[in-house]
Design an enzyme around this catalytic site. Sequence first.
Site, short mmCIF file in Angstrom:
data_model
loop_
_atom_site.label_atom_id
_atom_site.label_comp_id
_atom_site.label_asym_id
_atom_site.label_seq_id
_atom_site.Cartn_x
_atom_site.Cartn_y
_atom_site.Cartn_z
CG ASP A 74 -2.13 -1.10 1.09
OD1 ASP A 74 -2.17 -1.55 0.00
OD2 ASP A 74 -2.79 -0.91 2.19
CB ALA A 75 -0.18 4.93 -0.36
#
Length: 266
Positions: free
Chosen positions: A69-70
């Site tokens: 994920d970011a």
Amino acid sequence: MSEQHRPDVPPAPGDPASVRVRLDLAYDGGAFHGWARQPGLDSVQGALEDGLERILRRPVRTVVAGRTDAGVHARGQVVHLDLTETEWAGLTRGRPGLEPATSLTRRLGGVLSGCVGFLFFFFLDVYKRQHWHGAALDDRLMALEADAVLGLHDFLSFCRPREGATTIREVQHLEVRRDEDGVVGIRIRADAFCHNMVRAIVGALLQVGEGAREPGWLAHRVARPARDSEVRLAPPGGLTLLAVGYPDEAEELRRRAEGTRAKRTL
């Protein structure tokens, strides 16, 4: 980095590429909008593939073990790409005694930014990145709560489902432990993870540990899988992908890959 004579995922029939190259990466995810390439956004995949394109002088497609994920970091991410034998041999630029893997490592180190690098180059301390939680945590209660997540379950309550994909996963290890410095560490291992699964499980453990949820809440969520807003995602900055493991035998690897991708049932 190494040439893979036994590829982690066997090439498709008729694939002209005959050399599969495995890259082991570490990166600081704070500068990226996750692993996957996205138009107009900085991503780890975009930085890596752009660097490879500069070296090989053609577009390069990479395949990753698991998309982060970011903001999530990695210490042992695994990526592979396919090259022709001519491309692999040409990496040495005709220099006697120079191995293609060594040459590619050096050249990638020169074209990649400081935010993404090979495991043995830098960011060896990425696992030290921590999330500073604003409330006191009962780590013993969290450790007891973690037992409910172990085993094969439908983790819909802790996943963002994707069309055609399964939310059934097997969590093989989940440990909550406070170290001598007072830092609570959570380690989780599974046969595969679905989207947001790690952040959701860690977030749920934090909710119980800080007293926002009653003991037994995770067991309730596992027993009655449902997609809703009750689970709070853990902040990405304190999460690191530590390692990716593969079976030694090619047939077992193929079977495992098919099993984790299939629409499984309990």
